[in-house]
Design an enzyme around this catalytic site. Structure first.
Site, PDB file in Angstrom:
ATOM      1  N   LEU A 492       0.870  -1.113   0.034  1.00  0.00           N
ATOM      2  CA  LEU A 492      -0.201   0.063   0.082  1.00  0.00           C
ATOM      3  C   LEU A 492       0.891   1.355  -0.045  1.00  0.00           C
ATOM      4  CD1 LEU A 492      -2.714  -0.875   2.597  1.00  0.00           C
ATOM      5  CD2 LEU A 492      -3.071  -0.652   0.158  1.00  0.00           C
ATOM      6  N   GLY A 493       2.188   1.046   0.631  1.00  0.00           N
ATOM      7  CA  GLY A 493       2.990   2.358   0.595  1.00  0.00           C
ATOM      8  C   GLY A 493       4.212   2.025   1.416  1.00  0.00           C
ATOM      9  N   GLY A 495       6.719   4.222   4.221  1.00  0.00           N
ATOM     10  CA  GLY A 495       6.996   5.146   5.014  1.00  0.00           C
ATOM     11  C   GLY A 495       8.322   5.154   5.717  1.00  0.00           C
ATOM     12  N   ALA A 496       8.583   6.323   6.559  1.00  0.00           N
ATOM     13  CA  ALA A 496       9.782   6.295   7.474  1.00  0.00           C
ATOM     14  C   ALA A 496      10.127   4.936   8.084  1.00  0.00           C
ATOM     15  CB  ALA A 496       9.875   7.699   7.971  1.00  0.00           C
ATOM     16  N   GLY A 498       8.647   1.997   7.672  1.00  0.00           N
ATOM     17  CA  GLY A 498       8.370   0.838   7.338  1.00  0.00           C
ATOM     18  C   GLY A 498       7.662   0.596   5.690  1.00  0.00           C
ATOM     19  N   VAL A 500       3.927  -0.960   4.222  1.00  0.00           N
ATOM     20  CA  VAL A 500       2.606  -1.307   4.534  1.00  0.00           C
ATOM     21  C   VAL A 500       1.942  -1.968   3.525  1.00  0.00           C
ATOM     22  CG1 VAL A 500       0.326  -0.207   5.059  1.00  0.00           C
ATOM     23  CG2 VAL A 500       2.449   1.085   5.625  1.00  0.00           C
ATOM     24  N   LYS A 517       1.676  -2.878   8.816  1.00  0.00           N
ATOM     25  CA  LYS A 517       3.103  -2.270   8.623  1.00  0.00           C
ATOM     26  C   LYS A 517       3.911  -3.207   8.854  1.00  0.00           C
ATOM     27  CE  LYS A 517       3.323   2.059   8.647  1.00  0.00           C
ATOM     28  NZ  LYS A 517       3.343   3.467   9.135  1.00  0.00           N
ATOM     29  N   ASP A 612       5.935  13.209  14.257  1.00  0.00           N
ATOM     30  CA  ASP A 612       5.891  12.990  12.720  1.00  0.00           C
ATOM     31  C   ASP A 612       4.619  13.615  11.889  1.00  0.00           C
ATOM     32  OD1 ASP A 612       7.109  12.877  10.101  1.00  0.00           O
ATOM     33  OD2 ASP A 612       7.218  10.595  10.228  1.00  0.00           O
TER      34      ASP A 612
END
Ligand SMILES: *[C@@H]1O[C@H](CO)[C@@H](O)[C@H](O)[C@H]1NC(C)=O
Ligand SMILES: *[C@@H]1O[C@H](CO)[C@@H](O)[C@H](O)[C@H]1NC(C)=O
Ligand SMILES: *[C@@H]1O[C@H](CO)[C@@H](O)[C@H](O)[C@H]1NC(C)=O
Ligand SMILES: *[C@@H]1O[C@H](CO)[C@@H](O)[C@H](O)[C@H]1NC(C)=O
Ligand SMILES: *[C@@H]1O[C@H](CO)[C@@H](O)[C@H](O)[C@H]1NC(C)=O
Ligand SMILES: *[C@@H]1O[C@H](CO)[C@@H](O)[C@H](O)[C@H]1NC(C)=O
Ligand SMILES: *[C@@H]1O[C@H](CO)[C@@H](O)[C@H](O)[C@H]1NC(C)=O
Ligand SMILES: *[C@@H]1O[C@H](CO)[C@@H](O)[C@H](O)[C@H]1NC(C)=O
Length: 773
Positions: A492-493, A495-496, A498, A500, A517, A612
């Protein structure tokens, strides 16, 4: 005021004064009109006649409450009896109903030869032998209600009633299963996962799990070893409050409470399933489907179908025309009913096809009356279709064979003018059904037994990855999450913290889409804190925070399971011109984000600093409501965002300046980040955008310039917005991004300012205090 308030107590003491004894001896009798019940010692409960339809039924009800709530009914499916009936506890110890003419009907399941009967204060009606031992109790034969101190053990079930006023057996049941699960089904279906619509439990239990309810409303499942395996509620106030658990006519299991000091109605304390009123299967009858409208059940019929009984939508729907005998495809068409799920009773399957080909295949097939199409798979169906409900997130399309809209001679005529045909159809359908049934019977044999045994296994297998809605974050093994995500297939994506992945989990109610995640950089010294921290995060409950559903702490693997947000992140929505949000929508989103952060800072059990906050971490649910994600992780993970967003021109992105100065990190870092996000929301652009003219590239500088020069309209590209509101928003943003943390407002103040409840002084230049530090 006082007398009204204490009315129930007055009633109680009155009853108590009149009826001291609780043991009823043979020779006693009740009639519907005078001496109609035997109360419990306190008068809270009573056993006897209550009004049902145009007659009376025998049962147990809460006599101590103004509104008589029936909790048990004897022979609930028998018709009501007339007012001249008598309930006679005969001298030879039988409880019988006697008509005025003297005819006797035994009340089912009461053993004969009791020495006394007694209505207890628990709501249990018991028959005792001469040694005062209980030989029969109503608690052993529950109807739709379960009371404190009662037990529901394996094989026992509660069945819903037809309606509030008709206590006959309804269409839903909740069963304490052999595998330790409490599961809910429509009456008459196999007890398998395909038919279950709700429930709770955990895997690996034996058949010794019992449902129990305490006097304080603590509702739980407990196993034979005395371990509570699931807490549905933790219990509440016990004094002067009565509780009952009822499977209601709408199929939902609800825990109710009633405060004896209040004159009000019953209050719902807990319920299951709790995510969709349409979950109980069959609410709308056959050929109908359920659509939730503002938490109310709405029923729709298939196209060219109408309700059998408009007043009683659960009676289902029937065709309002006669389907032609000849199945020439040109007189029929297929009409789609999108996003609906149904029982799958396919008799033929076509794989790797398209929706059009699926419809065409059904049109060509005289046996086919409908088809379900999903993900390239077409399953042909015969009517009736059952258990339909709209699920917006499910791509299943039901294709229904209908008459072409221009009625043709054979195709599409009102029922009345084609009675002959109709009968013929019934005959044909009937004969083929009979033939089909015989074939099935002949070939299945032992298979039925196998399926039953197997079905329990299915439930417990799925139980491995269970997620009760009400249970705090659950611990998963890595293997379970591997299964949940189909081997980490759909990303799905990133990020900083890890990557997902999308996954699906059986949550005791149905499939639930989740986001898993996988964390990569856990600080070694935080290792031991991981689980504690997960519990802290898991206890946060706010509508603007993404919920943590579970976590995995298995060998070197650390994963988190979150609810899935179908509309991506705020960044997607905000920075994609096609998804343009209106000013009012944007302001609403800003307020909601502020509420989420305020909760983290001030309202949850232990303060959480997000560290964040940025549009990529604010996710949008199906209704475009923002929810903050990734909170609580900064503590556990390397806070490398200090580097990530430092821009060449010294802009700090979303990161507060104190990060760079090794000053202590406080909640004010989130206020700073929120300020930047707010400015982005106002302007629908990123905080740094080098594609813009030099003076506009850095958002906070540009906003301050426009604010000073009184040209705020430029920020919103001269979009029509409330000028006052725009100014207020810009001022809040500028206050939040001040370099000096102590000058930034708290989130509480921010929210008040956003809502316009307090005046906002003119903000200083964002960097004006820099020299002072
Ligand atoms: C009701 O029962 C009481 C004793 O339980 C008895 O004294 C009274 O006469 C009865 N009333 C009627 C109308 O039967
Ligand atoms: C309750 O509903 C059942 C089924 O619909 C019906 O047969 C029965 O007559 C109803 N009883 C009353 C008292 O209305
Ligand atoms: C109760 O039933 C017994 C036996 O059937 C009968 O003799 C007696 O009269 C009945 N009692 C009343 C109050 O009708
Ligand atoms: C049964 O209970 C009643 C009332 O509590 C009491 O009077 C009676 O003696 C008891 N009988 C026996 C056999 O224990
Ligand atoms: C319920 O179970 C508990 C413990 O298993 C037992 O002590 C109690 O008597 C049971 N209650 C009823 C009404 O059967
Ligand atoms: C349920 O709650 C009780 C206290 O009310 C607690 O002792 C128990 O550990 C809890 N069980 C679970 C599975 O959460
Ligand atoms: C059948 O119902 C549909 C709506 O579902 C309606 O448009 C149509 O006119 C009805 N046909 C007849 C013959 O009543
Ligand atoms: C077809 O129906 C059977 C039960 O009738 C079911 O087990 C099977 O999964 C269905 N096939 C598909 C592709 O849905």
């Amino acid at each position: 005021m006082m007398p009204i308030l204490f009315f129930p107590f007055l009633l109680l003491s009155a009853i108590f004064a009149q009826q001291g004894q609780s043991l009823v001896k043979p020779g006693s009798f009740l009639t519907p009109t005078t001496n109609s019940s035997w109360p419990s010692p306190s008068g809270l409960y009573a056993f006897g006649f209550y009004k049902q339809g145009n007659g009376y039924a025998v049962g147990i009800f809460l006599a101590g409450l103004p509104q008589k709530t029936v909790v048990w009914t004897a022979d609930r499916d028998k018709p009501p009896v007339p007012a001249d009936s008598k309930l006679n506890f005969t001298t030879d110890g039988r409880l019988v109903l006697q008509s005025a003419q003297g005819a006797e009907t035994g009340l089912a399941s009461f053993p004969e030869g009791a020495s006394s009967v007694s209505m207890l204060d628990t709501g249990n009606f018991v028959l005792l032998n001469s040694a005062n031992q209980t030989v029969w109790q109503s608690f052993g034969f529950p109807t739709d209600t379960f009371l404190p101190t009662q037990n529901l053990s394996h094989g026992q079930a509660l069945y819903s009633s037809i309606s509030e006023t008709n206590k006959s057996t309804g269409i839903f049941l909740v069963l304490m299963q052999e595998d330790g699960w409490l599961a809910m089904y429509p009456v008459g279906t196999p007890y398998t996962l395909d038919y279950g619509y709700g429930g709770l439990g955990i895997s690996g239990q034996k058949n010794d799990v019992v449902l129990q309810l305490e006097a304080d409303g603590h509702l739980y499942l407990i196993n034979g070893a005395g371990t509570i395996i699931v807490n549905m509620t933790d219990g509440y106030l016990a004094k002067d409050v009565v509780y009952r658990l009822t499977i209601d006519p709408d199929g939902i299991l609800r825990l109710y409470s009633h405060d004896m000091n209040q004159n009000g109605d019953w209050t719902i304390k807990w319920f299951n399933p709790n995510n969709d009123v349409c979950m109980p299967k069959g609410l709308c009858g056959i050929n109908g489907y359920c659509v939730a409208i503002d938490l109310q059940v709405g029923c729709n019929c298939l196209p060219q179908f109408e309700f059998v009984n408009k007043e009683e939508k659960s009676s289902g729907c029937q065709r309002n025309f006669t389907i032609a005998e000849s199945c020439k495809s040109d007189i029929h068409a297929m009409e789609p009913v999108p996003n609906t799920v149904w029982e799958n009773n396919n008799y033929s399957i076509i794989i790797s096809t398209t929706q059009d080909n699926c419809g065409e295949a059904c049109l060509q097939d005289c046996n086919c009356e409908a088809a379900l199409f999903k993900d390239g798979v077409c399953t042909k169906q015969r009517l009736p279709l059952r258990f339909g409900r709209r699920v917006h997130t499910d791509s299943t399309v039901a294709l229904i064979k209908v008459g072409k809209s221009t009625p043709t001679i054979d195709g599409y005529l009102p029922k009345e003018s084609k009675k002959e045909h109709y009968r013929l159809d019934i005959l044909i359908v009937g004969v083929s059904l009979l033939a089909f049934a015989l074939v099935v019977l002949a070939i299945s044999g032992i298979a039925v037994y196998r399926i039953r045994v197997w079905s329990y296994k299915v439930i417990s297998n799925h139980g491995n990855t269970v997620l009760g809605e009400d249970v705090a974050p659950k611990s998963f093994t890595y293997a379970q999450l591997e299964k949940v995500t189909g081997g980490f297939k759909e990303e799905l994506g990133r990020g900083a913290f890890g990557t997902v992945y999308k996954g699906a989990i059986w949550n005791g109610v149905g499939q639930r889409i989740v986001a898993v995640k996988r964390l990569d950089k856990l600080l070694a010294e935080r290792e031991r804190e991981f689980q504690t921290e997960m519990k802290v995060i898991g206890r946060t409950h706010h509508k603007n925070l993404v919920r943590l559903l579970g976590y995995c702490h298995d060998g070197p693997n650390r994963l988190l399971v979150y609810e899935y947000m179908s509309n991506g992140s705020l960044a997607d929505v905000l920075f994609t011109p096609q998804k343009q949000l209106s000013w009012n929508e944007r302001m609403e989103i800003a307020r909601k984000i502020a509420k989420g952060i305020l909760y983290l800072h001030e309202e949850c059990e232990s303060q959480i600093i997000h560290c964040d906050v940025k549009p990529q971490n604010i996710l949008m649910d199906a209704h475009r409501c923002p929810k903050i994600s990734d909170f609580g992780l900064a503590k556990l993970l390397k806070a490398d965002q200090t580097k990530t967003f430092t821009d060449i021109r010294g802009t700090k992105g979303y990161v507060a300046p104190e990060w760079h100065r090794k000053l202590p990190v406080t909640v004010k870092v989130d206020v700073y980040s929120f300020g930047i996000v707010l400015l982005e929301i106002i302007c629908c652009r990123k905080s740094v955008d080098h594609d813009r003219p030099e003076e506009e590239a850095i958002l906070e500088e540009w906003v301050y310039q426009c604010f000073e020069s009184g040209e705020l309209g430029k920020l919103v590209n001269n979009e029509e917005v409330d000028k006052k509101q725009l100014e207020r928003m810009a001022k809040v943003g500028l206050w939040c991004i001040l370099d000096e943390p102590s000058l930034r407002p708290s989130m509480k103040k921010v929210l008040l300012m956003l809502e316009g409840t307090v005046d906002i002084p003119t903000p200083p230049s964002p960097t004006s205090f820099l020299s002072a530090i």
